[in-house]
Design an enzyme around this catalytic site. Structure first.
Site, mmCIF file in Angstrom:
data_model
loop_
_atom_site.group_PDB
_atom_site.id
_atom_site.type_symbol
_atom_site.label_atom_id
_atom_site.label_comp_id
_atom_site.label_asym_id
_atom_site.label_seq_id
_atom_site.Cartn_x
_atom_site.Cartn_y
_atom_site.Cartn_z
ATOM 1 N N ASP A 32 0.824 -1.292 -0.011
ATOM 2 C CA ASP A 32 0.116 -0.012 0.007
ATOM 3 C C ASP A 32 1.055 1.348 0.040
ATOM 4 O OD1 ASP A 32 -2.842 -1.447 0.153
ATOM 5 O OD2 ASP A 32 -1.725 -2.142 1.822
ATOM 6 N N LYS A 54 -11.077 -5.567 -6.384
ATOM 7 C CA LYS A 54 -10.401 -5.331 -7.920
ATOM 8 C C LYS A 54 -9.788 -6.882 -8.369
ATOM 9 C CE LYS A 54 -9.172 -0.467 -7.804
ATOM 10 N NZ LYS A 54 -8.365 0.569 -8.164
ATOM 11 N N CYS A 72 4.455 -8.711 -1.008
ATOM 12 C CA CYS A 72 4.245 -7.229 -0.457
ATOM 13 C C CYS A 72 5.577 -6.998 0.192
ATOM 14 C CB CYS A 72 3.200 -7.334 0.616
ATOM 15 S SG CYS A 72 3.585 -8.729 1.855
ATOM 16 N N GLN A 76 4.454 -12.038 4.276
ATOM 17 C CA GLN A 76 4.120 -12.686 5.213
ATOM 18 C C GLN A 76 2.587 -12.747 5.353
ATOM 19 O OE1 GLN A 76 6.121 -11.468 8.547
ATOM 20 N NE2 GLN A 76 8.036 -12.442 8.052
ATOM 21 N N ARG A 78 0.029 -9.724 3.373
ATOM 22 C CA ARG A 78 -0.720 -9.231 2.275
ATOM 23 C C ARG A 78 -0.594 -10.104 1.262
ATOM 24 N NH1 ARG A 78 1.339 -3.218 2.895
ATOM 25 N NH2 ARG A 78 3.164 -4.366 3.460
#
Length: 139
Positions: A32, A54, A72, A76, A78
């Site tokens: 993010d 999405k 990510c 671990q 996400r």
């Protein structure tokens, strides 16, 4: 079927091979706000906060790609969660005869391990910012 992991070295070999990004493989980065500071060259950022709404669009865009690698920061939470959701969605399409056989993998160690090893290689990492990684992560 459990989703398997790919090492940074194995992914680097794919990127540097004669395989074509977005045709033979795609790398999906689900970081993010922590996406700033660098990314794997040619990766597609699909933030985890928006991933669930999405995923159908992503599957539609990538249904002809035989290898999809998720990550990510550390792979671990996400990355593995997004990979599982994507794989389940895409497996449904394949069961209905609307998709090709495919493999979904998770980058072991995430971008943190990948950039620690390859940040100086412009064929593998782009937009790398030393200030972001000025810690034990960088060499």
């Amino acid at each position: 079927m459990p989703i398997k992991y790919i090492s940074p070295d194995e992914l680097a070999a794919i990127i540097k091979s004669d395989k074509t990004p977005s045709k033979d493989y795609i790398i999906v980065d689900v970081r993010d706000d922590d996406w700033q500071g660098g990314n794997i060259k040619g990766s597609h950022n699909s933030p985890s906060a928006e991933f669930l709404v999405k995923v159908d669009q992503l599957v539609k865009q990538t249904k002809d790609v035989p290898l999809v690698v998720f990550h990510c920061a550390l792979s671990q939470a996400r990355g593995p969660k997004a990979a599982r959701i994507y794989a389940e969605t895409r497996d449904l399409l394949q069961a209905e005869g609307e998709d090709i056989p495919h493999q979904v993998l998770i980058l072991r160690g995430g971008f943190s391990d990948f950039q620690a090893k390859f940040h100086a290689d412009p064929h593998l990492v782009e937009n790398w910012d030393a200030e972001v990684w000025a810690s034990e992560w960088s060499t």
